[in-house]
Motif scaffolding. Structure first.
Motif, PDB file in Angstrom:
ATOM      1  N   CYS A  57       0.742  -1.605  -0.396  1.00  0.00           N
ATOM      2  CA  CYS A  57       0.148   0.518  -0.270  1.00  0.00           C
ATOM      3  C   CYS A  57       0.930   0.849  -0.090  1.00  0.00           C
ATOM      4  O   CYS A  57       1.838   0.949   0.453  1.00  0.00           O
ATOM      5  N   TYR A  58       0.791   2.300  -0.892  1.00  0.00           N
ATOM      6  CA  TYR A  58       0.776   3.349  -0.880  1.00  0.00           C
ATOM      7  C   TYR A  58       0.393   4.239  -0.926  1.00  0.00           C
ATOM      8  O   TYR A  58      -0.284   4.338  -1.635  1.00  0.00           O
ATOM      9  N   VAL A  59       0.508   5.930  -0.584  1.00  0.00           N
ATOM     10  CA  VAL A  59      -0.148   6.723  -0.688  1.00  0.00           C
ATOM     11  C   VAL A  59       0.057   7.989  -1.821  1.00  0.00           C
ATOM     12  O   VAL A  59       1.027   8.394  -1.940  1.00  0.00           O
ATOM     13  N   LEU A  60      -0.494   8.162  -2.502  1.00  0.00           N
ATOM     14  CA  LEU A  60       0.177   9.448  -4.279  1.00  0.00           C
ATOM     15  C   LEU A  60      -1.065  10.905  -3.253  1.00  0.00           C
ATOM     16  O   LEU A  60      -1.709  10.742  -3.147  1.00  0.00           O
ATOM     17  N   ARG A  61       0.360  11.525  -3.338  1.00  0.00           N
ATOM     18  CA  ARG A  61      -0.400  13.405  -2.048  1.00  0.00           C
ATOM     19  C   ARG A  61      -0.395  13.979  -3.184  1.00  0.00           C
ATOM     20  O   ARG A  61       0.986  14.497  -3.332  1.00  0.00           O
ATOM     21  N   GLY A  62      -1.067  14.608  -2.892  1.00  0.00           N
ATOM     22  CA  GLY A  62      -0.536  16.035  -4.100  1.00  0.00           C
ATOM     23  C   GLY A  62      -1.275  17.250  -3.648  1.00  0.00           C
ATOM     24  O   GLY A  62      -2.463  17.658  -3.193  1.00  0.00           O
ATOM     25  N   THR A  63      -1.203  18.890  -4.100  1.00  0.00           N
ATOM     26  CA  THR A  63      -2.074  19.440  -3.913  1.00  0.00           C
ATOM     27  C   THR A  63      -2.623  19.616  -5.339  1.00  0.00           C
ATOM     28  O   THR A  63      -2.291  19.747  -6.690  1.00  0.00           O
ATOM     29  N   VAL A  64      -3.788  20.205  -5.715  1.00  0.00           N
ATOM     30  CA  VAL A  64      -4.612  19.963  -7.079  1.00  0.00           C
ATOM     31  C   VAL A  64      -5.496  21.893  -7.270  1.00  0.00           C
ATOM     32  O   VAL A  64      -5.904  21.976  -5.799  1.00  0.00           O
ATOM     33  N   ASN A  65      -5.467  22.362  -8.258  1.00  0.00           N
ATOM     34  CA  ASN A  65      -4.990  23.776  -8.726  1.00  0.00           C
ATOM     35  C   ASN A  65      -6.554  23.880  -9.662  1.00  0.00           C
ATOM     36  O   ASN A  65      -6.003  23.761 -10.379  1.00  0.00           O
ATOM     37  N   ASN A  66      -7.334  24.223  -8.966  1.00  0.00           N
ATOM     38  CA  ASN A  66      -8.733  24.850 -10.045  1.00  0.00           C
ATOM     39  C   ASN A  66      -8.887  25.928 -10.189  1.00  0.00           C
ATOM     40  O   ASN A  66      -9.490  27.053  -9.547  1.00  0.00           O
ATOM     41  N   PRO A  67      -8.416  26.526 -11.140  1.00  0.00           N
ATOM     42  CA  PRO A  67      -8.403  28.118 -11.259  1.00  0.00           C
ATOM     43  C   PRO A  67      -9.708  28.606 -11.860  1.00  0.00           C
ATOM     44  O   PRO A  67      -9.730  30.009 -12.089  1.00  0.00           O
ATOM     45  N   GLY A  68     -10.847  28.173 -12.033  1.00  0.00           N
ATOM     46  CA  GLY A  68     -11.906  28.488 -11.701  1.00  0.00           C
ATOM     47  C   GLY A  68     -12.782  29.135 -11.005  1.00  0.00           C
ATOM     48  O   GLY A  68     -12.913  29.365  -9.779  1.00  0.00           O
ATOM     49  N   ARG A  69     -13.990  29.360 -11.408  1.00  0.00           N
ATOM     50  CA  ARG A  69     -14.972  30.144 -10.173  1.00  0.00           C
ATOM     51  C   ARG A  69     -15.707  29.147  -9.807  1.00  0.00           C
ATOM     52  O   ARG A  69     -16.098  29.409  -9.189  1.00  0.00           O
ATOM     53  N   LYS A  70     -15.878  27.887 -10.352  1.00  0.00           N
ATOM     54  CA  LYS A  70     -16.865  27.207 -10.235  1.00  0.00           C
ATOM     55  C   LYS A  70     -16.384  25.827  -9.533  1.00  0.00           C
ATOM     56  O   LYS A  70     -15.143  25.249 -10.968  1.00  0.00           O
ATOM     57  N   PRO A  71     -16.624  24.851  -9.060  1.00  0.00           N
ATOM     58  CA  PRO A  71     -15.858  23.459  -8.746  1.00  0.00           C
ATOM     59  C   PRO A  71     -15.612  22.637  -9.903  1.00  0.00           C
ATOM     60  O   PRO A  71     -16.979  22.671 -11.335  1.00  0.00           O
ATOM     61  N   VAL A  72     -15.328  21.900  -9.656  1.00  0.00           N
ATOM     62  CA  VAL A  72     -14.729  20.958 -11.118  1.00  0.00           C
ATOM     63  C   VAL A  72     -15.411  19.268 -10.631  1.00  0.00           C
ATOM     64  O   VAL A  72     -14.732  19.635  -9.475  1.00  0.00           O
ATOM     65  N   VAL A  73     -15.940  18.698 -11.076  1.00  0.00           N
ATOM     66  CA  VAL A  73     -16.353  17.451 -10.765  1.00  0.00           C
ATOM     67  C   VAL A  73     -16.010  15.898 -11.329  1.00  0.00           C
ATOM     68  O   VAL A  73     -15.681  15.999 -12.350  1.00  0.00           O
ATOM     69  N   ASP A  74     -16.506  15.070 -10.090  1.00  0.00           N
ATOM     70  CA  ASP A  74     -15.764  13.878 -11.176  1.00  0.00           C
ATOM     71  C   ASP A  74     -14.828  13.675 -11.269  1.00  0.00           C
ATOM     72  O   ASP A  74     -13.649  13.643 -12.182  1.00  0.00           O
ATOM     73  N   THR A  75     -13.058  14.537 -10.659  1.00  0.00           N
ATOM     74  CA  THR A  75     -11.710  15.069 -10.580  1.00  0.00           C
ATOM     75  C   THR A  75     -11.466  13.467 -10.992  1.00  0.00           C
ATOM     76  O   THR A  75     -11.227  12.177  -9.760  1.00  0.00           O
ATOM     77  N   ASP A  76      -9.960  12.574 -12.434  1.00  0.00           N
ATOM     78  CA  ASP A  76      -9.458  11.599 -12.161  1.00  0.00           C
ATOM     79  C   ASP A  76      -7.798  12.404 -12.358  1.00  0.00           C
ATOM     80  O   ASP A  76      -7.901  13.533 -12.595  1.00  0.00           O
ATOM     81  N   VAL A  77      -7.122  11.849 -11.633  1.00  0.00           N
ATOM     82  CA  VAL A  77      -5.734  11.822 -11.455  1.00  0.00           C
ATOM     83  C   VAL A  77      -4.982  10.866 -12.379  1.00  0.00           C
ATOM     84  O   VAL A  77      -5.384   9.477 -11.900  1.00  0.00           O
ATOM     85  N   PHE A  78      -4.030  11.142 -13.067  1.00  0.00           N
ATOM     86  CA  PHE A  78      -3.433  10.791 -13.847  1.00  0.00           C
ATOM     87  C   PHE A  78      -1.689  10.794 -14.017  1.00  0.00           C
ATOM     88  O   PHE A  78      -0.985  11.655 -13.459  1.00  0.00           O
ATOM     89  N   ALA A  79      -1.700   9.736 -13.639  1.00  0.00           N
ATOM     90  CA  ALA A  79       0.344  10.185 -13.288  1.00  0.00           C
ATOM     91  C   ALA A  79       1.255   8.203 -13.882  1.00  0.00           C
ATOM     92  O   ALA A  79       0.608   7.375 -13.667  1.00  0.00           O
ATOM     93  N   GLN A  80       2.568   8.541 -14.530  1.00  0.00           N
ATOM     94  CA  GLN A  80       3.421   7.393 -14.649  1.00  0.00           C
ATOM     95  C   GLN A  80       4.552   7.361 -13.277  1.00  0.00           C
ATOM     96  O   GLN A  80       5.106   8.392 -13.314  1.00  0.00           O
ATOM     97  N   ILE A  81       3.800   6.756 -12.970  1.00  0.00           N
ATOM     98  CA  ILE A  81       4.757   6.066 -11.504  1.00  0.00           C
ATOM     99  C   ILE A  81       5.783   4.787 -12.248  1.00  0.00           C
ATOM    100  O   ILE A  81       5.131   3.774 -13.081  1.00  0.00           O
ATOM    101  N   LEU A  82       6.890   5.562 -11.665  1.00  0.00           N
ATOM    102  CA  LEU A  82       8.142   4.190 -12.172  1.00  0.00           C
ATOM    103  C   LEU A  82       8.839   3.317 -11.218  1.00  0.00           C
ATOM    104  O   LEU A  82       9.365   4.582  -9.962  1.00  0.00           O
ATOM    105  N   ASP A  83       9.278   2.739 -11.212  1.00  0.00           N
ATOM    106  CA  ASP A  83       9.861   1.740 -10.448  1.00  0.00           C
ATOM    107  C   ASP A  83      11.444   2.065 -10.322  1.00  0.00           C
ATOM    108  O   ASP A  83      11.664   3.216 -11.421  1.00  0.00           O
TER     109      ASP A  83
END
Length: 163
Positions: free
Chosen positions: A62-88
Motif C-alpha cells: 500500500c502506497y499513498v500518492l499525495r498532492g495539491t490540485v489547483n482549480n483556477p476557475g470560479r466553479k467546482p470541477v466534478v468527477d475529477t480523475d488523477v493521472f500519473a506515470q509511476i516508475l520503479d
C-alpha cells in the motif's frame, strides 16, 4: 410520394421543438487542472488499507500518492480523475497499462489537498519516481453521485476532514 416534403418538414419541426424545449443535452466540458507538491510514500501502518497481516511477496504494498490540485476557475470541477506515470528504480511502469491512478471527486475553486491509495505489486524495486501528474474533471457530473463521504476510506476521510 407526395408526403416526402411533409415528412422532412415535420422532422425539422421536431428537432427545433426539442432544442427549444431544453431537451438538447450539451456534452460535459472537461477541465484540466494543475497538480503540485506530489509525494509517494508507504501507507501509515495504522491505515486499514495497509493490511500488514496480509503482506507477502505475491501480494501488493500500500502506497499513498499525495498532492495539491489547483482549480483556477470560479466553479467546482466534478468527477475529477488523477493521472500519473509511476516508475520503479529500473524505469519500468509500476502500474501496467494504465495512467489513471484514481478519482478525487469534486474540486472546489482554489487549492485542494488529495490522497489516493495505490496498490503496488510487492517486490517492485524502489525508490519510485513519478511524472506527468495531472488531474482532469468536468463542469457537470458524469458519474452517479454518492452521498457525502459515502465512498471514502479512512485515508481519504482524513484528508477530507483536514480541509
Amino acid at each position: 410520394m407526395h408526403f416526402r416534403p411533409l415528412r422532412s418538414l415535420l422532422g425539422a419541426v421536431a428537432v427545433i421543438w426539442l432544442v427549444l424545449a431544453g431537451v438538447w443535452v450539451e456534452p460535459a466540458l472537461a477541465a484540466n487542472l494543475s497538480v503540485g507538491e506530489v509525494s509517494l510514500e508507504p501507507c501509515p501502518s495504522a491505515d486499514i488499507g495497509a493490511q500488514p497481516q496480509l503482506r507477502r511477496p505475491s501480494g501488493a504494498s500500500c502506497y499513498v500518492l499525495r498532492g495539491t490540485v489547483n482549480n483556477p476557475g470560479r466553479k467546482p470541477v466534478v468527477d475529477t480523475d488523477v493521472f500519473a506515470q509511476i516508475l520503479d528504480a529500473s524505469g519500468e511502469p509500476v502500474l501496467q497499462n494504465r495512467s489513471r491512478v484514481g478519482s478525487i471527486g469534486d474540486v472546489p475553486p482554489g487549492d485542494s489537498s488529495f490522497a489516493l491509495r495505490l496498490a503496488i505489486p510487492a517486490g517492485t524495486p524502489g525508490p519510485f519516481t513519478f511524472s506527468n501528474v495531472k488531474a482532469r474533471g468536468f463542469a457537470s457530473p458524469v458519474r452517479t453521485r454518492a452521498g457525502e463521504f459515502d465512498d471514502l476510506l479512512p485515508l481519504e476521510q482524513a484528508v477530507a476532514d483536514a480541509q
